[in-house]
Design a protein around this motif. Structure first.
Motif, PDB file in Angstrom:
ATOM      1  N   TYR A  34       0.850  -1.302  -0.028  1.00 34.21           N
ATOM      2  CA  TYR A  34       0.000  -0.129  -0.128  1.00 34.21           C
ATOM      3  C   TYR A  34       0.812   1.331   0.001  1.00 34.21           C
ATOM      4  CZ  TYR A  34      -4.161   2.894   1.046  1.00 34.21           C
ATOM      5  OH  TYR A  34      -5.143   3.816   1.297  1.00 34.21           O
ATOM      6  N   TYR A  35       2.136   0.987   0.620  1.00 36.74           N
ATOM      7  CA  TYR A  35       2.824   2.214   0.704  1.00 36.74           C
ATOM      8  C   TYR A  35       3.532   2.654  -0.649  1.00 36.74           C
ATOM      9  CZ  TYR A  35       7.424  -0.191   1.193  1.00 36.74           C
ATOM     10  OH  TYR A  35       8.499  -0.918   0.821  1.00 36.74           O
ATOM     11  N   GLU A  36       3.392   1.788  -1.656  1.00 42.67           N
ATOM     12  CA  GLU A  36       3.745   2.072  -3.203  1.00 42.67           C
ATOM     13  C   GLU A  36       2.727   3.046  -3.866  1.00 42.67           C
ATOM     14  OE1 GLU A  36       4.504  -1.842  -4.875  1.00 42.67           O
ATOM     15  OE2 GLU A  36       5.765  -2.307  -3.208  1.00 42.67           O
ATOM     16  N   LEU A  37       1.394   2.730  -3.283  1.00 39.89           N
ATOM     17  CA  LEU A  37       0.359   3.958  -3.805  1.00 39.89           C
ATOM     18  C   LEU A  37       0.576   5.115  -3.010  1.00 39.89           C
ATOM     19  CD1 LEU A  37      -2.108   1.079  -3.931  1.00 39.89           C
ATOM     20  CD2 LEU A  37      -1.207   2.593  -6.147  1.00 39.89           C
ATOM     21  N   THR A  38       0.668   5.147  -1.752  1.00 39.30           N
ATOM     22  CA  THR A  38       0.678   6.451  -1.144  1.00 39.30           C
ATOM     23  C   THR A  38       2.020   7.432  -1.487  1.00 39.30           C
ATOM     24  OG1 THR A  38       1.654   5.412   0.870  1.00 39.30           O
ATOM     25  CG2 THR A  38      -0.685   5.507   0.864  1.00 39.30           C
ATOM     26  N   MET A  39       3.081   6.575  -1.500  1.00 40.33           N
ATOM     27  CA  MET A  39       4.266   7.284  -1.839  1.00 40.33           C
ATOM     28  C   MET A  39       4.233   7.758  -3.409  1.00 40.33           C
ATOM     29  SD  MET A  39       7.674   5.244  -0.534  1.00 40.33           S
ATOM     30  CE  MET A  39       7.299   3.950  -1.219  1.00 40.33           C
ATOM     31  N   SER A  40       3.512   7.156  -4.327  1.00 35.38           N
ATOM     32  CA  SER A  40       3.264   7.673  -5.762  1.00 35.38           C
ATOM     33  C   SER A  40       2.120   8.431  -6.019  1.00 35.38           C
ATOM     34  CB  SER A  40       2.694   6.384  -6.357  1.00 35.38           C
ATOM     35  OG  SER A  40       3.596   5.311  -6.603  1.00 35.38           O
ATOM     36  N   ASN A  41       1.244   8.661  -5.047  1.00 38.88           N
ATOM     37  CA  ASN A  41       0.331  10.001  -5.028  1.00 38.88           C
ATOM     38  C   ASN A  41       1.061  11.004  -4.418  1.00 38.88           C
ATOM     39  OD1 ASN A  41      -2.595  10.795  -4.651  1.00 38.88           O
ATOM     40  ND2 ASN A  41      -1.812  11.250  -2.664  1.00 38.88           N
ATOM     41  N   GLY A  42       2.118  10.654  -3.586  1.00 39.42           N
ATOM     42  CA  GLY A  42       3.048  12.080  -3.116  1.00 39.42           C
ATOM     43  C   GLY A  42       3.660  12.625  -4.254  1.00 39.42           C
ATOM     44  N   TYR A  43       4.572  11.610  -5.083  1.00 37.48           N
ATOM     45  CA  TYR A  43       5.395  11.928  -6.142  1.00 37.48           C
ATOM     46  C   TYR A  43       4.603  12.704  -6.830  1.00 37.48           C
ATOM     47  CZ  TYR A  43       8.577   8.207  -4.466  1.00 37.48           C
ATOM     48  OH  TYR A  43       9.636   7.456  -3.776  1.00 37.48           O
ATOM     49  N   PHE A  44       3.348  12.193  -7.237  1.00 37.21           N
ATOM     50  CA  PHE A  44       2.437  12.954  -8.424  1.00 37.21           C
ATOM     51  C   PHE A  44       2.089  14.321  -7.980  1.00 37.21           C
ATOM     52  CE2 PHE A  44      -1.376  14.065 -10.416  1.00 37.21           C
ATOM     53  CZ  PHE A  44      -1.387  13.783 -11.727  1.00 37.21           C
ATOM     54  N   LYS A  45       1.612  14.520  -6.595  1.00 37.25           N
ATOM     55  CA  LYS A  45       1.285  15.670  -6.048  1.00 37.25           C
ATOM     56  C   LYS A  45       2.465  16.727  -6.117  1.00 37.25           C
ATOM     57  CE  LYS A  45      -1.215  17.686  -2.182  1.00 37.25           C
ATOM     58  NZ  LYS A  45      -1.694  17.714  -0.965  1.00 37.25           N
ATOM     59  N   TYR A  46       3.787  16.277  -6.006  1.00 39.98           N
ATOM     60  CA  TYR A  46       4.754  17.397  -5.932  1.00 39.98           C
ATOM     61  C   TYR A  46       5.620  17.213  -7.014  1.00 39.98           C
ATOM     62  CZ  TYR A  46       3.357  17.657  -0.920  1.00 39.98           C
ATOM     63  OH  TYR A  46       2.479  18.088   0.110  1.00 39.98           O
ATOM     64  N   GLY A  47       5.080  16.917  -8.237  1.00 39.43           N
ATOM     65  CA  GLY A  47       5.790  16.949  -9.333  1.00 39.43           C
ATOM     66  C   GLY A  47       7.023  16.086  -9.601  1.00 39.43           C
ATOM     67  N   MET A  48       7.103  14.769  -8.653  1.00 42.86           N
ATOM     68  CA  MET A  48       8.270  14.117  -8.753  1.00 42.86           C
ATOM     69  C   MET A  48       7.700  12.678  -9.879  1.00 42.86           C
ATOM     70  SD  MET A  48       9.118  14.529  -4.850  1.00 42.86           S
ATOM     71  CE  MET A  48      10.662  13.457  -5.032  1.00 42.86           C
ATOM     72  N   SER A  49       6.719  12.876 -10.369  1.00 40.36           N
ATOM     73  CA  SER A  49       6.249  11.486 -11.105  1.00 40.36           C
ATOM     74  C   SER A  49       7.258  10.924 -12.327  1.00 40.36           C
ATOM     75  CB  SER A  49       4.867  11.649 -11.533  1.00 40.36           C
ATOM     76  OG  SER A  49       4.548  12.665 -12.195  1.00 40.36           O
ATOM     77  N   GLU A  50       7.724  12.028 -12.779  1.00 40.11           N
ATOM     78  CA  GLU A  50       8.764  11.806 -14.050  1.00 40.11           C
ATOM     79  C   GLU A  50      10.004  11.641 -13.732  1.00 40.11           C
ATOM     80  OE1 GLU A  50       7.466  10.792 -17.034  1.00 40.11           O
ATOM     81  OE2 GLU A  50       5.436  10.815 -15.663  1.00 40.11           O
ATOM     82  N   GLN A  51      10.328  12.026 -12.474  1.00 42.79           N
ATOM     83  CA  GLN A  51      11.813  11.822 -11.919  1.00 42.79           C
ATOM     84  C   GLN A  51      12.433  10.458 -12.364  1.00 42.79           C
ATOM     85  OE1 GLN A  51      14.181  14.086  -9.816  1.00 42.79           O
ATOM     86  NE2 GLN A  51      15.295  12.545 -10.967  1.00 42.79           N
ATOM     87  N   ILE A  52      13.263  10.288 -13.133  1.00 40.14           N
ATOM     88  CA  ILE A  52      14.081   8.907 -13.752  1.00 40.14           C
ATOM     89  C   ILE A  52      14.854   8.368 -12.366  1.00 40.14           C
ATOM     90  CG2 ILE A  52      15.455   7.789 -15.039  1.00 40.14           C
ATOM     91  CD1 ILE A  52      12.983   8.664 -16.316  1.00 40.14           C
TER      92      ILE A  52
END
Length: 481
Positions: free
Chosen positions: A14-32
């Protein structure tokens, strides 16, 4: 071939989803990002492990998607951004995966698999990749130990009914075959992956008939070309073996069939096999094989063979399919680098007071060093991705467990053993079939020295860092004191 059509996308922590939600919200989703899969200790204190499960990882990545039911479920948690859920509707893996081929002997702290992907993509696949590689690598490693203990005698995997769930049975049997078992009792593994099946009979077959002789004769008449009789339902030496011999004489001998077998599933296997062998030989059935089963593993097999047991093949169940003596492989998935907007890779390290948990940073290449004359594998070397190695200069490696010990290679060949699997979301790896994987595995094990493959106090195989990678690691340790 796919085991089934279940969508495994939510088989994640579940933390993979909560972390991913955070990455998305703070503009980190495309960070390689760069993640390595590696393990720290070889099961059963062995000299090597065997990598397995890559085919199922590829299937998973190729089918990775969130369907409407998944999105509705996550929305019901009431903690995820709606824009993030919309992102998941269109989710697909676009990154790169590099891995050692299935069947490769592997050693602690070297990357079995490396992921280069945007942060959310790399994070969400962690659990499935780990559970798949951990499980099949564990069973392949255990199975090969059992195969080696049998010293050329065939091993059949018999463990489905004791496995941890359906996937544990089916994929465990697949891994066992890759590592050298000759067959499985699991019919679905045969259907899905082409692993040969075999089997004999249960005690219930014999109990269903008025007497043991009738049960044996009926079975022998049904399957004269594939007869293996279970001789321990009542009394092995007083009725089981004598009734088997009687049936062989009455049914098989007139047909000119000499190939048959008996199976021992309880009692003192060493004693009973010696007595049974003598009885069979005296009756003229020298070609009749003796199969042994009953809670066997490599330790028991080695012991009974050392005592002179007359066994031709083994059926091994629960202690193989669950790797009972060491049921956890221990592979981990760790961030080793990120990539900035200019394409520069910034190495990352995980530091711990437990030295064994300090990671090797950076995007790496994994090389295997072979002695030219013998072709044997001598050591592995981890390098930074942009290093180029050749065999024109002597190469000195240090033992990571005893840093004062070093070994210099002068006449050697070097091979990169991690290969591209998926590039920009597309599979580029030509997947071998199960027979090719099995053949490759056994061939690669033959390239290891006996000192590495022995059971007691195996030789410590060298896995070292290049000087460049070593320097980077030391710098990061200094910076994070």
């Amino acid at each position: 071939m796919k085991l089934n059509q279940i969508n495994y996308t939510l088989l994640c922590d579940y933390y993979e989803l909560t972390m991913s939600n955070g990455y998305f919200k703070y503009g980190m989703s495309e960070q390689i990002t760069y993640f390595d899969v590696f393990f720290r200790r070889i099961p059963d204190n062995g000299g090597f492990a065997i990598a397995a499960g890559l085919e199922q990882v590829i299937d998973y990545i190729e089918n990775l998607h969130f369907d409407e039911e998944d999105i509705a479920f996550l929305r019901g948690k009431q903690i995820f951004e709606e824009s993030f859920l919309d992102y998941l509707k269109h989710f697909q893996f676009t990154g790169d995966i590099y891995a050692v081929p299935e069947g490769t002997p592997v050693f602690p702290n070297e990357p079995i698999l490396t992921v280069r992907a945007p942060a959310i993509q790399a994070q969400l696949i962690e659990t499935f990749i780990l559970l798949t590689l951990n499980h099949q690598s564990l069973i392949a490693t255990k199975a090969n130990r059992i195969v080696r203990a049998a010293e050329g005698r065939a091993i059949a995997e018999f463990g489905s009914r004791r496995a941890q769930g359906a996937d544990g049975a089916v994929l465990g049997a697949r891994a066992a075959y890759i590592a050298g078992c000759q067959a499985t009792a699991c019919t679905l593994t045969d259907q899905k992956f082409g692993v040969p099946t075999n089997g004999t009979m249960a005690h219930s077959w014999i109990q269903m008939f008025p007497d043991e002789y009738t049960a044996f004769k009926t079975y022998c008449e049904l399957y004269p070309e594939h007869t293996t009789l279970l001789v321990d339902t009542y009394n092995v030496l007083k009725s089981g073996v004598p009734n088997a011999i009687r049936v062989f004489n009455e049914v098989l001998k007139p047909k000119g069939i000499r190939h048959c077998a008996i199976r021992l599933d309880s009692g003192d296997i060493t004693y009973l096999s010696k007595k049974a062998r003598k009885m069979l030989d005296e009756a003229g059935w020298t070609e009749c094989k003796i199969v042994a089963s009953n809670s066997l593993d490599e330790y028991i097999i080695r012991e009974i063979l050392s005592q002179g047991a007359k066994i031709d093949s083994f059926g091994v169940g629960e202690r193989l399919i669950t790797s009972k003596s060491e049921p956890v492989f221990g592979g981990v998935y760790k961030l080793v680098g990120i990539e900035n907007s200019d394409g520069l890779i910034i190495p990352k390290i995980k530091i711990s007071e437990n030295v064994a948990k300090i990671t090797n940073p950076h995007f790496k290449k994994l090389y295997r060093i072979f002695e030219k004359e013998s072709g044997k594998a001598m050591a592995d070397l981890l390098c930074v991705y942009d290093e180029q190695l050749d065999n024109s200069q002597p190469l000195t490696l240090f033992d990571p467990n005893f840093i004062w010990k070093k070994k210099t290679f002068t006449d050697f060949q070097i091979k990169e053993i991690q290969v591209p699997i998926i590039i920009q979301g597309k599979t580029v790896y030509q997947r071998p079939n199960i027979e090719e994987i099995r053949s490759y595995c056994l061939n690669q094990i033959d390239l290891l020295w006996e000192e590495v493959t022995r059971f007691e106090n195996p030789h410590n195989y060298y896995v070292d860092l290049s000087q460049k990678l070593w320097n980077i690691k030391q710098q990061l340790l200094e910076e994070n004191k």
